[in-house]
Scaffold this active site. Structure first.
Site, short mmCIF file in Angstrom:
data_model
loop_
_atom_site.label_atom_id
_atom_site.label_comp_id
_atom_site.label_asym_id
_atom_site.label_seq_id
_atom_site.Cartn_x
_atom_site.Cartn_y
_atom_site.Cartn_z
N CYS A 92 -61.86 61.70 55.89
CA CYS A 92 -62.11 60.60 56.82
C CYS A 92 -61.13 60.68 57.99
O CYS A 92 -60.00 61.15 57.85
CB CYS A 92 -61.94 59.26 56.09
SG CYS A 92 -62.34 57.83 57.13
N ASP A 107 -59.62 58.32 59.24
CA ASP A 107 -58.61 57.28 59.06
C ASP A 107 -57.19 57.85 59.22
O ASP A 107 -56.84 58.84 58.56
CB ASP A 107 -58.77 56.67 57.65
CG ASP A 107 -57.96 55.39 57.46
OD1 ASP A 107 -56.74 55.42 57.70
OD2 ASP A 107 -58.56 54.36 57.10
N ARG A 115 -54.48 57.03 58.17
CA ARG A 115 -53.59 56.96 57.00
C ARG A 115 -53.87 58.07 55.98
O ARG A 115 -53.24 58.11 54.93
CB ARG A 115 -53.75 55.59 56.33
CG ARG A 115 -53.37 54.43 57.23
CD ARG A 115 -53.89 53.12 56.69
NE ARG A 115 -55.34 53.07 56.67
CZ ARG A 115 -56.06 52.05 56.21
NH1 ARG A 115 -55.45 51.00 55.70
NH2 ARG A 115 -57.38 52.08 56.24
N HIS A 131 -61.55 58.14 50.59
CA HIS A 131 -60.41 57.27 50.25
C HIS A 131 -60.92 55.87 49.94
O HIS A 131 -61.91 55.41 50.52
CB HIS A 131 -59.35 57.25 51.36
CG HIS A 131 -59.81 56.60 52.63
ND1 HIS A 131 -59.46 55.31 52.97
CD2 HIS A 131 -60.60 57.04 53.63
CE1 HIS A 131 -60.00 55.00 54.14
NE2 HIS A 131 -60.70 56.04 54.56
N CYS A 155 -62.24 52.45 52.37
CA CYS A 155 -62.65 53.06 53.65
C CYS A 155 -63.42 52.03 54.49
O CYS A 155 -64.41 51.45 54.03
CB CYS A 155 -63.52 54.27 53.39
SG CYS A 155 -64.09 55.09 54.89
#
Ligand code: CO
Length: 218
Positions: free
Chosen positions: A48, A50, A52, A104, A107
């Site tokens: 992803c 993302d 993080r 993750h 999400c």
């Protein structure tokens, strides 16, 4: 915002870049001369976007050790020439041995799909997750806790993408030619940093078909 102000904002990054170079070459003086000649990763990471969930840091790999493709909610669809190009390059040129789909928990792309949150253009992208949701509707309905249901959909999305990758002609040609390529599904927890294997590895057509049948039946 003035141009000077923008430059100042980026200055921190250039400074960090310079100190990173210093640290790396102090520990390994040949670092850059070795890397510049070739990259030789064993892994293709599909994760992803993302911020993080950065690929290298999570699994402690250095530059040159993992080829990375990231998009919203780690989706691989057969009309996405960006993802397909990455997969083909990784398999045919870099000869990666492992493709790892890394979802993750929590999400936000998956959350938006599950709860019909409008984002914008990405609504069309996460429509693919709604398909996963609809396919596994009965299982998901048995999970009453919203957070747990979201987490399960995050896992199911990874499992579906593992199959999608196995169904590309790129992977199937590689298998037919005797090239070892394993496709794995993993999920990362933002809460504790743990990366978990979803035990969904496929390495040939039989395993792909079995995995696909299991997903269709669930
Ligand atoms: Co995400």
């Amino acid at each position: 915002m003035t141009t000077d102000k923008k430059k100042l904002d980026l200055e921190r990054l250039f400074e960090q870049n310079r100190s990173w170079i210093k640290k790396v070459t102090h520990e390994d003086p040949d670092y850059f001369s070795r890397l510049v000649d070739q990259q030789n990763p064993e892994y293709l990471w599909i994760g992803c976007s993302d911020s993080r969930v950065p690929a290298n840091q999570i699994v402690g790999l250095k530059p040159g050790e993992v080829f990375v493709h990231r998009n919203i909610a780690n989706i691989v669809v057969h009309t996405d020439f960006n993802a397909l190009s990455v997969i083909q390059f990784a398999i045919d040129r870099l000869k990666v041995k492992h493709i790892i789909v890394v979802g993750h928990y929590g999400c936000s792309g998956i959350d938006a799909a599950m709860n019909n949150v409008r984002i914008g253009i990405a609504d069309n992208w996460i429509r693919h997750i709604k398909d996963v949701h609809d396919k596994h509707y009965h299982e998901l309905c048995t999970i009453h806790d919203q957070e747990k249901r979201l987490d399960r959909l995050c896992e199911l999305n990874v499992l579906e993408q593992v199959v999608n990758i196995g169904q590309t002609n790129i992977v199937q040609d590689a298998w037919a030619n005797g090239q070892d390529v394993a496709i794995h599904g993993c999920i990362y927890s933002l809460c504790d940093g743990v990366l978990r294997d979803l035990d969904s590895t496929i390495t040939n057509m039989d395993e792909l078909n079995q995995r696909n049948q299991r997903l269709l039946a669930s």
